[in-house]
Design a protein around this motif. Structure first.
Motif, PDB file in Angstrom:
ATOM      1  N   ASN A  29      -3.857  61.104 101.745  1.00  0.00           N
ATOM      2  CA  ASN A  29      -2.647  61.875 101.576  1.00  0.00           C
ATOM      3  C   ASN A  29      -2.902  63.359 101.231  1.00  0.00           C
ATOM      4  O   ASN A  29      -2.341  64.428 101.678  1.00  0.00           O
ATOM      5  CB  ASN A  29      -1.666  61.175 100.516  1.00  0.00           C
ATOM      6  N   GLY A  30      -3.998  63.521 100.204  1.00  0.00           N
ATOM      7  CA  GLY A  30      -4.109  64.688  99.701  1.00  0.00           C
ATOM      8  C   GLY A  30      -4.807  65.425 100.942  1.00  0.00           C
ATOM      9  O   GLY A  30      -4.541  66.704 100.881  1.00  0.00           O
ATOM     10  N   LEU A  31      -5.645  64.825 101.924  1.00  0.00           N
ATOM     11  CA  LEU A  31      -6.299  65.407 103.017  1.00  0.00           C
ATOM     12  C   LEU A  31      -5.077  66.132 104.032  1.00  0.00           C
ATOM     13  O   LEU A  31      -5.240  67.055 104.404  1.00  0.00           O
ATOM     14  CB  LEU A  31      -7.117  64.541 103.697  1.00  0.00           C
ATOM     15  N   ASN A  32      -4.087  65.146 104.087  1.00  0.00           N
ATOM     16  CA  ASN A  32      -3.004  65.269 105.038  1.00  0.00           C
ATOM     17  C   ASN A  32      -2.258  66.667 104.740  1.00  0.00           C
ATOM     18  O   ASN A  32      -1.529  67.318 105.344  1.00  0.00           O
ATOM     19  CB  ASN A  32      -2.244  64.129 105.074  1.00  0.00           C
ATOM     20  N   GLU A  33      -2.018  66.758 103.093  1.00  0.00           N
ATOM     21  CA  GLU A  33      -1.021  67.687 102.657  1.00  0.00           C
ATOM     22  C   GLU A  33      -1.900  68.462 101.546  1.00  0.00           C
ATOM     23  O   GLU A  33      -1.636  68.416 100.460  1.00  0.00           O
ATOM     24  CB  GLU A  33       0.044  67.193 102.059  1.00  0.00           C
ATOM     25  N   PRO A  34      -2.862  69.358 101.991  1.00  0.00           N
ATOM     26  CA  PRO A  34      -3.561  69.991 100.850  1.00  0.00           C
ATOM     27  C   PRO A  34      -2.852  71.088  99.926  1.00  0.00           C
ATOM     28  O   PRO A  34      -3.360  71.462  99.267  1.00  0.00           O
ATOM     29  CB  PRO A  34      -4.727  70.847 101.638  1.00  0.00           C
ATOM     30  N   GLN A  35      -1.653  71.455 100.423  1.00  0.00           N
ATOM     31  CA  GLN A  35      -0.556  72.464  99.639  1.00  0.00           C
ATOM     32  C   GLN A  35       0.122  71.807  98.593  1.00  0.00           C
ATOM     33  O   GLN A  35       0.962  72.011  98.029  1.00  0.00           O
ATOM     34  CB  GLN A  35      -0.035  73.365 100.394  1.00  0.00           C
ATOM     35  N   MET A  36      -0.195  70.203  98.693  1.00  0.00           N
ATOM     36  CA  MET A  36       0.839  69.555  97.579  1.00  0.00           C
ATOM     37  C   MET A  36       1.046  69.964  96.190  1.00  0.00           C
ATOM     38  O   MET A  36      -0.183  70.207  96.004  1.00  0.00           O
ATOM     39  CB  MET A  36       0.366  67.871  97.732  1.00  0.00           C
ATOM     40  N   GLY A  37       2.128  69.955  95.592  1.00  0.00           N
ATOM     41  CA  GLY A  37       2.369  70.427  94.304  1.00  0.00           C
ATOM     42  C   GLY A  37       2.034  69.388  93.229  1.00  0.00           C
ATOM     43  O   GLY A  37       1.876  68.035  93.784  1.00  0.00           O
ATOM     44  N   LYS A  38       1.972  69.683  92.263  1.00  0.00           N
ATOM     45  CA  LYS A  38       1.705  68.894  90.970  1.00  0.00           C
ATOM     46  C   LYS A  38       2.701  67.653  90.811  1.00  0.00           C
ATOM     47  O   LYS A  38       2.456  66.592  90.628  1.00  0.00           O
ATOM     48  CB  LYS A  38       1.247  69.426  89.778  1.00  0.00           C
ATOM     49  N   GLY A  39       3.877  68.167  91.042  1.00  0.00           N
ATOM     50  CA  GLY A  39       5.054  67.087  90.978  1.00  0.00           C
ATOM     51  C   GLY A  39       5.140  65.992  92.039  1.00  0.00           C
ATOM     52  O   GLY A  39       5.132  64.802  91.609  1.00  0.00           O
ATOM     53  N   LYS A  40       4.834  66.190  93.091  1.00  0.00           N
ATOM     54  CA  LYS A  40       4.668  65.408  94.300  1.00  0.00           C
ATOM     55  C   LYS A  40       3.390  64.479  94.071  1.00  0.00           C
ATOM     56  O   LYS A  40       3.326  63.108  94.169  1.00  0.00           O
ATOM     57  CB  LYS A  40       4.306  65.992  95.712  1.00  0.00           C
ATOM     58  N   THR A 103      -3.369  74.835 112.256  1.00  0.00           N
ATOM     59  CA  THR A 103      -3.544  74.591 110.767  1.00  0.00           C
ATOM     60  C   THR A 103      -2.361  74.826 110.123  1.00  0.00           C
ATOM     61  O   THR A 103      -2.322  74.546 108.773  1.00  0.00           O
ATOM     62  CB  THR A 103      -4.540  75.584 110.398  1.00  0.00           C
ATOM     63  N   GLU A 104      -1.219  75.594 110.459  1.00  0.00           N
ATOM     64  CA  GLU A 104       0.063  75.835 109.935  1.00  0.00           C
ATOM     65  C   GLU A 104       0.963  74.923 109.855  1.00  0.00           C
ATOM     66  O   GLU A 104       1.909  74.314 109.165  1.00  0.00           O
ATOM     67  CB  GLU A 104       0.554  77.092 110.399  1.00  0.00           C
ATOM     68  N   HIS A 105       0.697  73.498 110.881  1.00  0.00           N
ATOM     69  CA  HIS A 105       1.638  72.590 111.055  1.00  0.00           C
ATOM     70  C   HIS A 105       1.011  71.409 110.028  1.00  0.00           C
ATOM     71  O   HIS A 105       0.207  70.601 110.357  1.00  0.00           O
ATOM     72  CB  HIS A 105       1.588  71.966 112.367  1.00  0.00           C
ATOM     73  N   GLU A 106       1.636  71.286 108.929  1.00  0.00           N
ATOM     74  CA  GLU A 106       1.434  70.409 107.955  1.00  0.00           C
ATOM     75  C   GLU A 106       2.450  69.226 107.849  1.00  0.00           C
ATOM     76  O   GLU A 106       3.619  69.501 107.603  1.00  0.00           O
ATOM     77  CB  GLU A 106       1.246  70.906 106.647  1.00  0.00           C
ATOM     78  N   VAL A 107       2.214  68.104 108.144  1.00  0.00           N
ATOM     79  CA  VAL A 107       3.183  66.859 108.111  1.00  0.00           C
ATOM     80  C   VAL A 107       3.106  66.407 106.649  1.00  0.00           C
ATOM     81  O   VAL A 107       2.039  65.673 106.005  1.00  0.00           O
ATOM     82  CB  VAL A 107       2.720  65.526 109.111  1.00  0.00           C
ATOM     83  N   LYS A 108       4.238  66.442 105.883  1.00  0.00           N
ATOM     84  CA  LYS A 108       4.348  65.965 104.536  1.00  0.00           C
ATOM     85  C   LYS A 108       4.618  64.551 104.562  1.00  0.00           C
ATOM     86  O   LYS A 108       5.622  63.990 105.279  1.00  0.00           O
ATOM     87  CB  LYS A 108       5.347  66.896 103.919  1.00  0.00           C
ATOM     88  N   LEU A 109       4.309  64.015 103.519  1.00  0.00           N
ATOM     89  CA  LEU A 109       4.327  62.563 103.305  1.00  0.00           C
ATOM     90  C   LEU A 109       5.871  62.520 102.735  1.00  0.00           C
ATOM     91  O   LEU A 109       6.388  62.857 101.891  1.00  0.00           O
ATOM     92  CB  LEU A 109       3.509  62.009 102.289  1.00  0.00           C
ATOM     93  N   GLY A 110       6.654  61.415 103.662  1.00  0.00           N
ATOM     94  CA  GLY A 110       8.034  61.140 103.279  1.00  0.00           C
ATOM     95  C   GLY A 110       8.246  59.948 102.128  1.00  0.00           C
ATOM     96  O   GLY A 110       7.163  59.312 102.009  1.00  0.00           O
ATOM     97  N   PHE A 111       9.258  59.895 101.707  1.00  0.00           N
ATOM     98  CA  PHE A 111       9.627  58.940 100.649  1.00  0.00           C
ATOM     99  C   PHE A 111       9.491  57.331 101.276  1.00  0.00           C
ATOM    100  O   PHE A 111       8.907  56.638 100.646  1.00  0.00           O
ATOM    101  CB  PHE A 111      11.044  58.809 100.002  1.00  0.00           C
ATOM    102  N   GLY A 112      10.071  57.303 102.260  1.00  0.00           N
ATOM    103  CA  GLY A 112       9.779  55.782 102.799  1.00  0.00           C
ATOM    104  C   GLY A 112       8.140  55.579 103.216  1.00  0.00           C
ATOM    105  O   GLY A 112       7.812  54.496 103.106  1.00  0.00           O
ATOM    106  N   ALA A 113       7.708  56.509 103.881  1.00  0.00           N
ATOM    107  CA  ALA A 113       6.038  56.144 103.986  1.00  0.00           C
ATOM    108  C   ALA A 113       5.197  55.751 102.911  1.00  0.00           C
ATOM    109  O   ALA A 113       4.378  55.119 102.883  1.00  0.00           O
ATOM    110  CB  ALA A 113       5.436  57.476 104.824  1.00  0.00           C
ATOM    111  N   LEU A 114       5.748  56.632 102.001  1.00  0.00           N
ATOM    112  CA  LEU A 114       5.143  56.538 100.517  1.00  0.00           C
ATOM    113  C   LEU A 114       5.184  55.089  99.962  1.00  0.00           C
ATOM    114  O   LEU A 114       4.260  54.595  99.701  1.00  0.00           O
ATOM    115  CB  LEU A 114       5.563  57.408  99.541  1.00  0.00           C
ATOM    116  N   ILE A 115       6.666  54.530  99.992  1.00  0.00           N
ATOM    117  CA  ILE A 115       6.848  53.057  99.779  1.00  0.00           C
ATOM    118  C   ILE A 115       6.003  52.235 100.544  1.00  0.00           C
ATOM    119  O   ILE A 115       5.578  51.286  99.940  1.00  0.00           O
ATOM    120  CB  ILE A 115       8.432  52.877  99.797  1.00  0.00           C
TER     121      ILE A 115
END
Length: 194
Positions: A29-40, A103-115
């Motif tokens: 998940n970190g690899l997929n979304e390197p700009q992820m914030g601390k809250g997420k 490199t600008e197309h970053e797919v963010k992890l959704g809540f459903g996928a996280l569950i």
């Protein structure tokens, strides 16, 4: 079992063992979304920790109530984990291939996928309910909470490592993350069948 140092050491070791799949998925998940914030990051680690605590408690309840139904379900655990992780990993892999290194197309992890990730990486922890069956309910709950804390810490480390390398890998990170999830699904499946 009685309250002792061994109880706490066993619970911590269970947490480490159970958290390895969640660590790998967190890293993906970190690899997929390197700009992820601390809250997420805290939210993702929290979801994994929640499911890693919930599953052993469900297993413990099953042992003390409906054990015959749980043993029938246990054979399907590797299959369920394989299907869920291959589905999510395959989707990440295909999205990464179709983005053609954008490199600008970053797919963010959704809540459903996280569950789904939380369930699929922790479903094998149901069987831990058998190993803690001789605990009373309070000891089982404390063991589950220790497992959750250990999982949380390990997942935060996985997310941080993934983010660090995700920034360096840019366009290839989503493909690598998908491959990692598929590999984890296969590892859970093969280990569960053997």
């Amino acid at each position: 079992m009685n309250w002792s140092a061994l109880f706490f050491v066993n619970s911590i070791m269970l947490g480490v063992g159970l958290a390895m799949d969640a660590f790998s998925v967190s890293m993906a998940n970190g690899l997929n979304e390197p700009q992820m914030g601390k809250g997420k990051m805290l939210g993702i680690a929290g979801v994994f920790a929640f499911f890693q605590a919930l599953m052993p408690m469900i297993g413990w309840v099953c042992v003390h109530t409906v054990v015959q139904y749980f043993t029938a379900f246990e054979a399907f655990i590797p299959w369920i984990a394989l299907i869920l992780l291959v589905f999510i990993g395959g989707k990440m892999l295909l999205d990464g291939i179709h983005s053609k290194g954008d490199t600008e197309h970053e797919v963010k992890l959704g809540f459903g996928a996280l569950i789904v990730q939380g369930i699929s990486t922790s479903i094998d922890a149901l069987s831990v309910g058998f190993t803690i069956a001789d605990y009373n309910w309070l000891m089982a709950l404390v063991a589950a909470l220790i497992i959750a804390v250990v999982t949380f810490v390990i997942c935060m480390a996985g997310l941080a490592i993934g983010k660090r390398f995700g920034t360096k890998l840019a366009g290839k990170a989503q493909i690598l993350g998908g491959v990692i999830l598929i590999a984890i699904g296969l590892e859970i499946f093969i280990t569960g069948i053997m």
